[in-house]
Design an enzyme around this catalytic site. Structure first.
Site, PDB file in Angstrom:
ATOM      1  N   TYR A 158     -63.376  11.069  -8.935  1.00 23.61           N
ATOM      2  CA  TYR A 158     -63.119  10.070  -8.223  1.00 23.61           C
ATOM      3  C   TYR A 158     -63.858   9.741  -7.119  1.00 23.61           C
ATOM      4  CZ  TYR A 158     -60.082   6.335  -6.105  1.00 23.61           C
ATOM      5  OH  TYR A 158     -59.687   5.111  -5.532  1.00 23.61           O
ATOM      6  N   ARG A 165     -69.648   3.057  -7.506  1.00 27.18           N
ATOM      7  CA  ARG A 165     -69.364   1.601  -7.395  1.00 27.18           C
ATOM      8  C   ARG A 165     -69.683   1.140  -6.111  1.00 27.18           C
ATOM      9  NH1 ARG A 165     -63.019   0.425  -7.622  1.00 27.18           N
ATOM     10  NH2 ARG A 165     -63.168   2.078  -6.102  1.00 27.18           N
ATOM     11  N   TYR A 218     -60.419   3.229   4.672  1.00 22.39           N
ATOM     12  CA  TYR A 218     -59.837   4.822   4.460  1.00 22.39           C
ATOM     13  C   TYR A 218     -60.863   5.615   5.467  1.00 22.39           C
ATOM     14  CZ  TYR A 218     -56.298   4.137   0.787  1.00 22.39           C
ATOM     15  OH  TYR A 218     -55.291   4.000   0.144  1.00 22.39           O
ATOM     16  N   ARG A 231     -55.788  -4.985  -2.280  1.00 22.78           N
ATOM     17  CA  ARG A 231     -54.616  -4.666  -2.820  1.00 22.78           C
ATOM     18  C   ARG A 231     -54.092  -5.534  -3.720  1.00 22.78           C
ATOM     19  NH1 ARG A 231     -54.227   0.652  -1.638  1.00 22.78           N
ATOM     20  NH2 ARG A 231     -54.449   0.969   0.646  1.00 22.78           N
ATOM     21  N   GLU A 338     -48.285   5.262 -10.687  1.00 23.80           N
ATOM     22  CA  GLU A 338     -48.935   4.242 -10.307  1.00 23.80           C
ATOM     23  C   GLU A 338     -48.742   2.847 -11.057  1.00 23.80           C
ATOM     24  OE1 GLU A 338     -52.947   4.423  -8.742  1.00 23.80           O
ATOM     25  OE2 GLU A 338     -53.590   2.587 -10.058  1.00 23.80           O
TER      26      GLU A 338
END
Length: 352
Positions: A158, A165, A218, A231, A338
């Protein structure tokens, strides 16, 4: 039989179907289709290897329109578009072969993994297509790849994906902090890196959750590149307002909470979604965004937890709210589930 009513909307509509409807081009007014099931296979429908829970057979996620649709390809990317919105999909199949560690066992930024390279390649292709086709604004992106929590090449996959990305966002001068698109990233059983997305000619409005640190802020403990997504996002199209809620989990601040307790994680996830709805209502100056206005795709890490997750959602969501459950790995190993959600409300006409 369909899991949801399927009236065709003026511009765009989303339906989850449990019967085999065939590839996108076989369905009238189909803009795009994605099948979720036990295995992936090479068909014209993007197939995500995530077993469906709570019912027999696969589920087809179908995006439809009553507008004229034009289709095409640019390299590995396939797309279909109306005058206002574009659906695209791309798959790089060989990222599953990324195994082992580099000498010394550490991550080497000069020798990026196959997944990191594929992630950058995919997003560069997406951005190039959007610019050339005239749909510059990403609304929502879905990312799927196997072994999301597995360490290869000295780093969790991840985190490798996040590097590739964001590097693409940076190279193309795309917003990867505030105003990043809504998105999710889930782990599959196989299938390489599979990405599909919606884009438009007008930008969405990014929505953040005050209970959480924005993902793109983060701290360093979550990797050398932060996740590049908002979000949620509000998108206004002709006669429609769409709300895309990104993959949402049991995170408060930047930390996972309720480790090992899938019921408590589900409750916390719903609290985060409720806050996003309040933020969307505030941004749109409305009260219309409610839990009942959404369709839900629920990712459960362990099939044995399905009944527990479903019971919590059944207690909080109205019976008519569409929800689809699939087994998939979440981007953090300590997260057991999730939820993503999508809704569409009509935009009142002027003077009404």
């Amino acid at each position: 039989m369909p899991l949801s009513p399927a009236p065709i909307s003026p511009l765009l509509s989303l339906h989850y179907l449990s019967r085999d409807t065939g590839p996108p081009h076989a369905a009238p007014a189909a803009l795009g289709a994605v099948r979720f099931g036990r295995t992936a296979s090479p068909t014209s429908v993007l197939e995500i290897a995530t077993p469906v829970l709570g019912q027999t057979g696969d589920v087809l996620e179908l995006w439809q329109t009553d507008q004229p649709v034009r289709t095409g390809t640019q390299g590995l990317l396939h797309y279909a578009m109306t005058d206002e919105v574009l659906f695209g999909a791309i798959c790089i199949p060989d990222t599953d072969s990324d195994v082992g560690h580099y000498p010394g066992g550490g991550y080497d930024p000069l020798r990026p993994s196959l997944l990191q390279q594929a992630s950058e390649q995919v997003y560069l292709a997406v951005f190039a297509a959007l610019e050339s086709l005239g749909y510059p604004h990403l609304l929502r992106v879905w990312n799927y790849f196997s072994g999301i929590n597995t360490d290869t090449c000295g780093m969790e996959r991840y985190l490798q994906f996040n590097i590739g990305r964001q590097d693409a966002f940076r190279k193309m001068a795309r917003p990867f902090l505030a105003d990043a698109p809504a998105a999710c990233a889930l782990g599959t059983h196989s299938g390489g890196l599979q990405v599909y997305f919606l884009a438009a000619k007008v930008p969405p409005l990014a929505i953040e959750n005050p209970r959480q640190v924005s993902a793109y802020f983060y701290p360093d403990q979550y990797g050398p590149r932060t996740p590049s997504f908002s979000r949620a996002a509000l998108a206004t199209l002709s006669g429609q307002c769409w709300l895309f809620i990104s993959g949402t989990a049991s995170i408060v601040g930047h930390q996972s909470v309720h480790a090992g307790d899938v019921r408590a994680q589900t409750e916390e996830t719903l609290r985060n979604i409720a806050v996003l709805l309040a933020q969307a209502n505030r941004a749109a100056d409305t009260r219309d965004w409610t839990l009942a206005a959404l369709q839900y795709k629920v990712y459960v890490r362990h099939a044995a937890d399905f009944e527990a997750v479903r019971s919590v959602l059944d207690a909080h969501l109205p019976p008519a709210a569409v929800r689809v459950y699939v087994q998939a790995d979440v981007c953090r190993a300590d997260l057991l589930m999730e939820i993503e959600a999508t809704g569409c409300l009509p935009v009142p006409m002027a003077g009404v």
